[in-house]
Design a protein around this motif. Structure first.
Motif, short mmCIF file in Angstrom:
data_model
loop_
_atom_site.label_atom_id
_atom_site.label_comp_id
_atom_site.label_asym_id
_atom_site.label_seq_id
_atom_site.Cartn_x
_atom_site.Cartn_y
_atom_site.Cartn_z
N UNK A 59 -33.74 -16.70 42.16
CA UNK A 59 -32.03 -16.81 42.26
C UNK A 59 -31.68 -18.01 43.29
N UNK A 60 -32.43 -18.24 44.19
CA UNK A 60 -31.92 -19.56 45.12
C UNK A 60 -31.75 -20.82 44.16
N UNK A 61 -32.93 -20.96 43.40
CA UNK A 61 -33.08 -22.05 42.49
C UNK A 61 -31.85 -21.99 41.39
N UNK A 62 -31.67 -20.49 40.94
CA UNK A 62 -30.82 -20.59 39.92
C UNK A 62 -29.48 -20.81 40.40
N UNK A 63 -28.97 -20.33 41.73
CA UNK A 63 -28.03 -20.56 42.35
C UNK A 63 -27.61 -22.20 42.31
N UNK A 64 -28.70 -22.97 42.98
CA UNK A 64 -28.24 -24.38 42.79
C UNK A 64 -28.11 -24.94 41.51
N UNK A 76 -30.33 -20.98 32.30
CA UNK A 76 -30.58 -20.87 33.78
C UNK A 76 -31.35 -19.58 34.00
N UNK A 77 -30.97 -18.40 33.32
CA UNK A 77 -31.47 -17.18 33.54
C UNK A 77 -32.89 -17.12 32.89
N UNK A 78 -32.98 -17.72 31.77
CA UNK A 78 -34.45 -17.59 31.27
C UNK A 78 -35.33 -18.68 31.82
N UNK A 85 -29.17 -12.75 30.09
CA UNK A 85 -28.19 -13.20 30.85
C UNK A 85 -27.79 -11.94 31.75
N UNK A 86 -28.10 -10.67 31.10
CA UNK A 86 -27.38 -9.34 31.54
C UNK A 86 -28.40 -8.96 33.02
N UNK A 87 -29.64 -9.11 32.73
CA UNK A 87 -30.55 -8.95 33.80
C UNK A 87 -30.45 -9.80 34.85
N UNK A 95 -27.75 -9.99 45.43
CA UNK A 95 -28.01 -10.90 46.46
C UNK A 95 -26.63 -11.58 46.98
N UNK A 96 -25.88 -12.18 46.04
CA UNK A 96 -24.72 -12.98 46.31
C UNK A 96 -23.58 -12.16 45.92
N UNK A 97 -23.44 -11.00 45.64
CA UNK A 97 -22.32 -9.95 45.52
C UNK A 97 -21.16 -10.57 44.82
N UNK A 98 -21.54 -11.64 43.86
CA UNK A 98 -20.42 -11.94 42.76
C UNK A 98 -21.59 -12.29 41.59
N UNK A 99 -20.74 -12.49 40.59
CA UNK A 99 -21.47 -12.87 39.26
C UNK A 99 -21.92 -14.30 39.20
N UNK A 100 -22.71 -14.52 38.38
CA UNK A 100 -22.85 -15.97 38.21
C UNK A 100 -21.79 -17.09 37.85
N UNK A 101 -21.16 -16.31 36.95
CA UNK A 101 -19.87 -16.98 36.68
C UNK A 101 -18.72 -17.34 37.61
#
Length: 289
Positions: A59-64, A76-78, A85-87, A95-101
């Motif tokens: 998730x940290x890598x995905x956030x970057x 990014x999800x895959x 993308x739902x999972x 973790x981040x309390x908000x959606x990726x978008x």
């Protein structure tokens, strides 16, 4: 400490296979430890389970990637091991309390959730130089006087700020006996850079019993009272960032305590001897509700 080699092997394997479907069985097999012993070893030394570490690192890598690339969220999800993308969105919001978008739109990198990859130095630091589980304590409102400056997370500005403070300390009136010095991280004034660095405001000050008759070159602050999770950092200030990496990348994501929006701070007492002394004991206060 033979187990450190096993932990290092585990971390190297995990980091090399983060984009694959790996689990505790694979990690245990790689290290030569049993499933049971690797579970106990990893949790006691690192402060979380293998599965938790893998998930947070992905998730940290995905956030970057969300912040610093234009890759589609599904891609990014895959790439980071999620089937949809739902999972990914569910795990990210946990973790981040908000959606990726929303995270991408806000363009805000966070300390909380920033899960850096471990190495042998960090493993040794966690094992020898941090209290993994904090004590919970109430702190009384405290007046401090000192100086304020901007510090880069990846620079050495903090040591320069301490040097400036020591030069003006003698000019501060109304200091109290049994001196306590503070380093307050003013997180509401943090600026995040695209290279992953952060510029934030720090105030270094000493405890006083009055703000009256202060010289013009100092600033005042009242440290707010309340409940805090208190960690002990042991050793040089050069390794303080590693302690914060553990607090924000591991403890904050698994604790049952609810974080509060007061400022966190470091408390320096007679157990702080010098910037590089290995016998230092520094208390870190993280505000909780």
């Amino acid at each position: 400490m033979q187990y450190l080699h096993a932990l290092e092997t585990a971390i190297i394997y995990i980091e090399a296979h983060l984009d694959e479907d790996i689990g505790l069985e694979d990690v245990a097999r790689e290290t030569g430890y049993s499933y049971y012993h690797m579970t106990r070893l990893f949790k006691s030394a690192v402060g979380e389970t293998v599965g938790s570490y893998i998930n947070k690192r992905r998730l940290s890598n995905a956030a970057k990637e969300l912040l610093y690339t234009e890759n589609r969220i599904i891609d990014i999800a895959i790439y980071n091991g999620y089937e949809s993308s739902e999972a990914f969105s569910r795990a990210f919001k946990d973790i981040y309390r908000i959606s990726p978008l929303e995270y991408r739109k806000n363009k805000h990198d966070f300390f909380i959730g920033s899960k850096k990859g471990l190495n042998i130095d960090m493993l040794k630091h966690i094992t020898n130089s941090i209290t993994l589980e904090p004590t919970i304590a109430n702190f009384k409102e405290t007046k401090i006087v000192g100086i304020r400056g901007e510090v880069a997370l990846k620079g050495n500005g903090l040591s320069c700020l301490w040097e400036q403070f020591h030069r003006i300390y003698a000019a501060i009136p109304h200091t109290v006996p049994n001196r306590r010095d503070f380093c307050v991280c003013e997180t509401n004034q943090t600026t995040y850079k695209k290279n992953g660095d952060a510029i934030y405001s720090e105030m270094i000050g000493t405890e006083v019993d009055s703000f009256e008759e202060m010289p013009d070159f100092v600033v005042n602050k009242t440290v707010k009272p309340g409940k805090y999770a208190v960690f002990t950092h042991m050793g040089s200030l050069a390794n303080l960032e590693k302690t914060y990496d553990y607090i924000w990348g591991t403890w904050s994501l698994s604790t049952k305590e609810e974080l509060d929006n007061r400022e966190d701070f470091e408390l320096y007492t007679e157990q702080f001897y010098s910037m590089d002394n290995p016998d230092n004991r520094i208390k870190i206060y993280i505000p909780v509700c």
